[in-house]
Motif scaffolding. Structure first.
Motif: not given
Length: 74
Positions: A57, A60-61, A64
């Protein structure tokens, strides 16, 4: 001598491609995600046997993107 940990998982990590697309280095990703370069390198080079959801996560943050952009079936 190779064991089960040396066998391909059928999963490919696209971290190299995603970093290149964003003009970001592994060092920068490491600093922004809070994960060591060594651990990210293991993931990037398809040598990881597991990954924490929280790590995925965070990657991915920062990048983007979605999980499916990072990990794909090989």
């Amino acid at each position: 001598m190779g064991g089960a940990d040396d066998e391909p998982t059928g999963i490919h990590c696209r971290l190299d491609e995603l970093l290149a697309e964003r003009g970001m280095t592994l060092t920068e990703l490491s600093e922004r995600v809070g994960i060591s370069i060594v651990n990210l390198s293991v993931l990037k080079n398809d040598r990881a046997r597991a990954i924490r959801f929280s790590t995925l996560v965070a990657i991915c943050d920062v990048l983007g993107c979605e999980v499916g952009d990072v990990l794909v079936r090989a």
